[in-house]
Design a protein around this motif. Structure first.
Motif, short mmCIF file in Angstrom:
data_model
loop_
_atom_site.label_atom_id
_atom_site.label_comp_id
_atom_site.label_asym_id
_atom_site.label_seq_id
_atom_site.Cartn_x
_atom_site.Cartn_y
_atom_site.Cartn_z
N ALA A 24 -7.32 2.03 7.00
CA ALA A 24 -6.37 2.95 7.64
C ALA A 24 -5.96 4.07 6.69
O ALA A 24 -5.63 3.81 5.53
CB ALA A 24 -5.15 2.17 8.09
N GLU A 25 -5.98 5.28 7.20
CA GLU A 25 -5.52 6.47 6.45
C GLU A 25 -6.25 6.63 5.12
O GLU A 25 -5.74 7.28 4.22
CB GLU A 25 -4.01 6.40 6.15
N ASP A 26 -7.42 6.02 4.99
CA ASP A 26 -8.18 6.11 3.74
C ASP A 26 -7.31 5.72 2.54
O ASP A 26 -7.39 6.30 1.46
CB ASP A 26 -8.70 7.56 3.57
N HIS A 27 -6.47 4.69 2.72
CA HIS A 27 -5.47 4.40 1.68
C HIS A 27 -6.08 3.91 0.37
O HIS A 27 -5.49 4.09 -0.69
CB HIS A 27 -4.38 3.45 2.20
N ARG B 214 8.72 8.21 4.31
CA ARG B 214 8.10 8.82 5.49
C ARG B 214 7.91 7.78 6.61
O ARG B 214 7.79 8.13 7.77
CB ARG B 214 6.71 9.38 5.13
N LYS C 183 -6.61 6.81 -1.81
CA LYS C 183 -5.32 7.28 -2.36
C LYS C 183 -4.83 6.36 -3.47
O LYS C 183 -4.32 6.82 -4.50
CB LYS C 183 -4.29 7.39 -1.25
N ASN D 196 0.80 -1.23 0.00
CA ASN D 196 0.00 0.00 0.00
C ASN D 196 0.83 1.28 0.00
O ASN D 196 2.02 1.26 0.32
CB ASN D 196 -0.90 0.01 1.24
N LYS E 158 5.50 -1.41 9.60
CA LYS E 158 6.20 -0.25 10.18
C LYS E 158 7.17 -0.72 11.25
O LYS E 158 8.32 -0.31 11.31
CB LYS E 158 5.19 0.73 10.79
N PHE F 134 0.16 3.48 2.19
CA PHE F 134 0.29 3.69 3.64
C PHE F 134 0.49 2.35 4.32
O PHE F 134 -0.39 1.49 4.25
CB PHE F 134 -0.97 4.36 4.21
#
Ligand SMILES: CC(=O)N[C@H]1[C@@H](OP(=O)(O)OP(=O)(O)OC[C@H]2O[C@@H](n3ccc(=O)[nH]c3=O)[C@H](O)[C@@H]2O)O[C@H](CO)[C@@H](O)[C@@H]1O
Length: 368
Positions: free
Chosen positions: A292-295, A153, A298, A127, A135, A129
């Motif tokens: 999560a994070e509207d991935h 990031r 995106k 993804n 992570k 994100f």
């Protein structure tokens, strides 16, 4: 030739399982004597899909942390400890030359233990994100294969390699499978075919929407291959009795489903998006707003902004869908434009590029 041992861990949803299988298949082509062991979550779909693809799998007792206070959450620490324990046993016993993680809960404990035992390790993030598992692991593994720009990031920059998401090989040859697909799905060759995909688990909102538009689809003289997901099949299977509608729980032959389709309506999970670029058909994306994070939005935006697909958010469906669909269906020019633009975004060598990185790690192991 040395007989390698490879552990691959990932799962929970198709989005983490199919990349893992694609990587294994490519490794097996290059090193036919490789011994593989998959590690997944004991109650998730990988326990069925991985053996179907011809690989051994062991299950860990693990699940994600929910946002609410639930019994599942209270069990989380116990599950984590039990999984770490079992993962350690698996790594000790199997003695892998390399460990590969494709995301999902099970890959956390497994890769954690592999790294601790100094097994060269690689993760693949599908993804734009990353999830929490990747992570955390990113600090410890040697290499991180990604499909999107901007992941520095979240991950150490020097470990990132942009490869794209692995695609199953049988999706690369769909152009020659149109006739086979028509007979496999028993389609009417005089009608256009719309493929509806809710992601590996199915999508409640898409199912409800499609149900409300069955008359609209029939007025437009299209037939539907509608994948609704395991949780929803009881509710929707009855529509298979409608002429020109077939409802499926899950499509095992995605190559044929893509080959048959003239227009595809789909969620925009990472692998789905990568596959749709390779497949090169006109797509209407309806992203899930609940991830999560509207991935997913995106993911779909990265395609739609190149005029390579149509993006309709769930809350715009009532206003926009019918017009967008009708104008797409009636314009060959528009269809061709989307097809050629989406193909340009395909990273078709992803699997091979990832396996190149795995090979580097295997060699690292030998030189140790
Ligand atoms: C609700 C949710 O949490 N979705 C996430 C999940 O999606 P999901 O599991 O749906 O994953 P993707 O959309 O990435 O991939 C779906 C995979 O399942 C296959 N397939 C699907 C339907 C079917 O009937 N047959 C079949 O084989 C597709 O061909 C594809 O290979 O993981 C993705 C990758 O991390 C994320 O981007 C998504 O946001």
């Amino acid at each position: 030739m040395k007989q390698y041992k490879v552990i691959i861990s990932g799962g929970g949803t198709g989005g983490h399982i199919y990349p893992a299988i694609a990587i294994a298949n490519e490794l097996k082509l290059r090193y036919p004597t490789t011994e593989f062991l998959f590690v997944g979550a004991s109650d998730r779909m990988e326990m069925e899909k991985v053996p179907k693809a011809g690989y051994k799998i062991e299950g860990l007792w693990i699940a994600g942390l929910q946002r609410k206070l639930t019994l599942k959450n209270l069990l989380f620490p116990f599950k984590l400890i039990s999984s770490l324990w079992k993962a350690r046993r698996i790594v000790r016993k199997f003695k892998p030359d390399v460990a590969i993680g494709t995301g999902g809960f099970a890959s956390g404990p497994l890769l954690q233990m592999a790294v601790r035992k100094q097994v060269p390790s690689l993760i693949q993030e599908q993804n734009s994100f990353p999830g929490i598992t990747n992570k955390l692991l990113s600090k410890k593994v040697q290499a991180i294969c990604v499909a999107y720009d901007g992941l520095e990031r979240f991950f150490p920059k020097e470990k990132i390699i942009k490869t794209g998401n692995p695609i199953r090989q049988d999706l690369l040859t769909i152009d020659s499978k149109r006739n086979e697909a028509a007979s496999f799905f028993k389609l009417d060759v005089n009608k256009k075919t719309v493929l509806v995909l809710g992601g590996s688990l199915g999508a409640r909102a898409i199912n409800r929407f499609v149900e409300s538009k069955l008359d609209f689809f029939s007025q437009n003289d299209v037939q539907l291959i509608w994948q609704c997901g395991k949780l929803y099949i009881e509710e929707y299977s009855r529509y298979t009795e409608n002429e020109g509608v077939q409802v499926h729980t899950f499509l095992d032959r995605m190559d044929l489903a893509y080959a048959a389709a003239d227009v595809i309506i789909s969620r925009s999970g990472a692998s789905s998006v990568s596959e749709l670029c390779v497949v090169g058909k006109p797509v209407i994306f309806i992203p899930s707003p609940n991830v999560a994070e509207d991935h997913q939005t995106k993911n779909a935006q990265s395609i739609a902004k190149e005029n390579a697909a149509i993006l309709i958010r769930e809350n715009e469906l009532d206003d926009r869908f019918e017009n967008e669909f009708k104008s797409l269906l009636s314009s060959e020019e528009k269809q061709k434009e989307l097809e050629s633009n989406i193909k340009k975004l395909a990273l078709a060598n992803a699997t091979s590029d990832i396996v190149d990185e795995v090979e580097k790690l295997l060699k690292l192991g030998i030189s140790k």
